[in-house]
Design a protein around this motif. Structure first.
Motif, PDB file in Angstrom:
ATOM      1  N   GLN A   1       0.823  -1.211   0.000  1.00 34.20           N
ATOM      2  CA  GLN A   1       0.000   0.000   0.000  1.00 34.20           C
ATOM      3  C   GLN A   1       0.859   1.264   0.000  1.00 34.20           C
ATOM      4  OE1 GLN A   1      -3.278   0.323  -0.534  1.00 34.20           O
ATOM      5  NE2 GLN A   1      -3.108  -1.862  -0.921  1.00 34.20           N
ATOM      6  N   GLY A   2       1.983   1.238   0.679  1.00 34.06           N
ATOM      7  CA  GLY A   2       2.883   2.388   0.661  1.00 34.06           C
ATOM      8  C   GLY A   2       3.466   2.635  -0.713  1.00 34.06           C
ATOM      9  N   VAL A   3       3.905   1.574  -1.360  1.00 36.25           N
ATOM     10  CA  VAL A   3       4.469   1.706  -2.706  1.00 36.25           C
ATOM     11  C   VAL A   3       3.387   2.132  -3.692  1.00 36.25           C
ATOM     12  CG1 VAL A   3       5.496   0.414  -4.609  1.00 36.25           C
ATOM     13  CG2 VAL A   3       6.396   0.159  -2.304  1.00 36.25           C
TER      14      VAL A   3
ATOM     15  N   ARG B   1      -4.374   5.368 -10.778  1.00 40.81           N
ATOM     16  CA  ARG B   1      -5.445   5.285  -9.784  1.00 40.81           C
ATOM     17  C   ARG B   1      -5.413   3.928  -9.095  1.00 40.81           C
ATOM     18  NH1 ARG B   1      -7.684   9.510  -8.016  1.00 40.81           N
ATOM     19  NH2 ARG B   1      -9.459  10.257  -9.162  1.00 40.81           N
ATOM     20  N   ILE B   2      -4.408   3.715  -8.237  1.00 37.61           N
ATOM     21  CA  ILE B   2      -4.274   2.450  -7.520  1.00 37.61           C
ATOM     22  C   ILE B   2      -3.955   2.736  -6.069  1.00 37.61           C
ATOM     23  CG2 ILE B   2      -3.616   1.016  -9.489  1.00 37.61           C
ATOM     24  CD1 ILE B   2      -0.723   1.452  -8.763  1.00 37.61           C
ATOM     25  N   GLY B   3      -4.201   1.785  -5.222  1.00 38.77           N
ATOM     26  CA  GLY B   3      -3.875   1.911  -3.806  1.00 38.77           C
ATOM     27  C   GLY B   3      -5.033   2.470  -2.993  1.00 38.77           C
ATOM     28  N   LEU B   4      -4.895   2.391  -1.685  1.00 43.40           N
ATOM     29  CA  LEU B   4      -5.942   2.843  -0.777  1.00 43.40           C
ATOM     30  C   LEU B   4      -5.646   4.179  -0.116  1.00 43.40           C
ATOM     31  CD1 LEU B   4      -6.757  -0.524   1.014  1.00 43.40           C
ATOM     32  CD2 LEU B   4      -8.060   0.602  -0.777  1.00 43.40           C
ATOM     33  N   VAL B   5      -4.408   4.615  -0.141  1.00 42.48           N
ATOM     34  CA  VAL B   5      -4.025   5.813   0.599  1.00 42.48           C
ATOM     35  C   VAL B   5      -4.770   7.038   0.080  1.00 42.48           C
ATOM     36  CG1 VAL B   5      -2.101   7.338   1.170  1.00 42.48           C
ATOM     37  CG2 VAL B   5      -1.789   4.886   1.240  1.00 42.48           C
ATOM     38  N   GLN B   6      -4.894   7.179  -1.228  1.00 42.88           N
ATOM     39  CA  GLN B   6      -5.543   8.359  -1.785  1.00 42.88           C
ATOM     40  C   GLN B   6      -7.051   8.342  -1.583  1.00 42.88           C
ATOM     41  OE1 GLN B   6      -4.193   6.025  -3.736  1.00 42.88           O
ATOM     42  NE2 GLN B   6      -5.722   5.425  -5.223  1.00 42.88           N
ATOM     43  N   ARG B   7      -7.619   7.218  -1.213  1.00 39.72           N
ATOM     44  CA  ARG B   7      -9.066   7.111  -1.030  1.00 39.72           C
ATOM     45  C   ARG B   7      -9.500   7.456   0.392  1.00 39.72           C
ATOM     46  NH1 ARG B   7     -10.955   3.323  -5.401  1.00 39.72           N
ATOM     47  NH2 ARG B   7      -9.045   2.860  -6.496  1.00 39.72           N
TER      48      ARG B   7
ATOM     49  N   GLU C   1      -0.820  12.439   1.325  1.00 36.74           N
ATOM     50  CA  GLU C   1      -0.709  11.078   0.798  1.00 36.74           C
ATOM     51  C   GLU C   1       0.730  10.597   0.720  1.00 36.74           C
ATOM     52  OE1 GLU C   1      -2.472  13.445  -0.801  1.00 36.74           O
ATOM     53  OE2 GLU C   1      -4.545  12.726  -0.888  1.00 36.74           O
ATOM     54  N   VAL C   2       1.649  11.490   0.342  1.00 36.14           N
ATOM     55  CA  VAL C   2       3.063  11.092   0.233  1.00 36.14           C
ATOM     56  C   VAL C   2       3.611  10.733   1.607  1.00 36.14           C
ATOM     57  CG1 VAL C   2       5.384  11.883  -0.371  1.00 36.14           C
ATOM     58  CG2 VAL C   2       3.460  12.447  -1.847  1.00 36.14           C
ATOM     59  N   TYR C   3       3.294  11.552   2.607  1.00 35.79           N
ATOM     60  CA  TYR C   3       3.771  11.276   3.959  1.00 35.79           C
ATOM     61  C   TYR C   3       3.200   9.970   4.498  1.00 35.79           C
ATOM     62  CZ  TYR C   3       5.053  16.193   3.691  1.00 35.79           C
ATOM     63  OH  TYR C   3       5.575  17.379   3.298  1.00 35.79           O
ATOM     64  N   ALA C   4       1.922   9.735   4.225  1.00 35.21           N
ATOM     65  CA  ALA C   4       1.296   8.492   4.677  1.00 35.21           C
ATOM     66  C   ALA C   4       1.901   7.283   3.971  1.00 35.21           C
ATOM     67  CB  ALA C   4      -0.208   8.545   4.432  1.00 35.21           C
ATOM     68  N   SER C   5       2.209   7.427   2.688  1.00 34.47           N
ATOM     69  CA  SER C   5       2.803   6.318   1.946  1.00 34.47           C
ATOM     70  C   SER C   5       4.208   6.012   2.452  1.00 34.47           C
ATOM     71  CB  SER C   5       2.839   6.652   0.461  1.00 34.47           C
ATOM     72  OG  SER C   5       1.534   6.806  -0.042  1.00 34.47           O
TER      73      SER C   5
ATOM     74  N   LEU D   1       6.812   1.619   8.242  1.00 30.89           N
ATOM     75  CA  LEU D   1       6.120   0.662   9.106  1.00 30.89           C
ATOM     76  C   LEU D   1       6.330  -0.765   8.625  1.00 30.89           C
ATOM     77  CD1 LEU D   1       4.076   0.015  11.401  1.00 30.89           C
ATOM     78  CD2 LEU D   1       2.285   0.296   9.671  1.00 30.89           C
ATOM     79  N   ALA D   2       6.319  -0.957   7.321  1.00 31.18           N
ATOM     80  CA  ALA D   2       6.537  -2.297   6.768  1.00 31.18           C
ATOM     81  C   ALA D   2       7.908  -2.831   7.156  1.00 31.18           C
ATOM     82  CB  ALA D   2       6.386  -2.261   5.246  1.00 31.18           C
ATOM     83  N   PHE D   3       8.927  -2.002   7.032  1.00 32.03           N
ATOM     84  CA  PHE D   3      10.266  -2.463   7.403  1.00 32.03           C
ATOM     85  C   PHE D   3      10.372  -2.717   8.906  1.00 32.03           C
ATOM     86  CE2 PHE D   3      11.465  -0.548   3.272  1.00 32.03           C
ATOM     87  CZ  PHE D   3      11.996  -1.691   2.707  1.00 32.03           C
ATOM     88  N   ALA D   4       9.681  -1.920   9.706  1.00 36.51           N
ATOM     89  CA  ALA D   4       9.668  -2.173  11.151  1.00 36.51           C
ATOM     90  C   ALA D   4       8.965  -3.491  11.463  1.00 36.51           C
ATOM     91  CB  ALA D   4       8.981  -1.018  11.875  1.00 36.51           C
TER      92      ALA D   4
END
Length: 66
Positions: A15-17, A28-34, A42-46, A52-55
């Motif tokens: 989702q981040g990528v 138009r893909i992913g959930l962050v922009q929705r 959106e960039v900061y959240a991604s 978070l994924a690496f953690a």
């Protein structure tokens, strides 16, 4: 527990990528922009999802199998 952390890390990474791809390639893909309250961030959240994924991957690696 290790498998759960790995799955959650994979989902956060995807989702981040996808959020970053949406911002820079305008696909138009992913959930962050929705998500409405993230409008403009959106960039900061991604990036936060990728971190978070690496953690989560690091936490999964530190756990015993099973």
């Amino acid at each position: 527990m290790k498998e759960l952390l790995e799955v959650l890390g994979f989902l956060a990474l995807v989702q981040g990528v996808l959020g970053l791809v949406h911002e820079f390639a305008h696909w138009r893909i992913g959930l962050v922009q929705r998500i409405g309250f993230l409008d403009g961030y959106e960039v900061y959240a991604s990036v936060a999802l990728v971190v978070l994924a690496f953690a989560l991957f690091a936490a999964a690696e530190s756990r015993k199998p099973g």
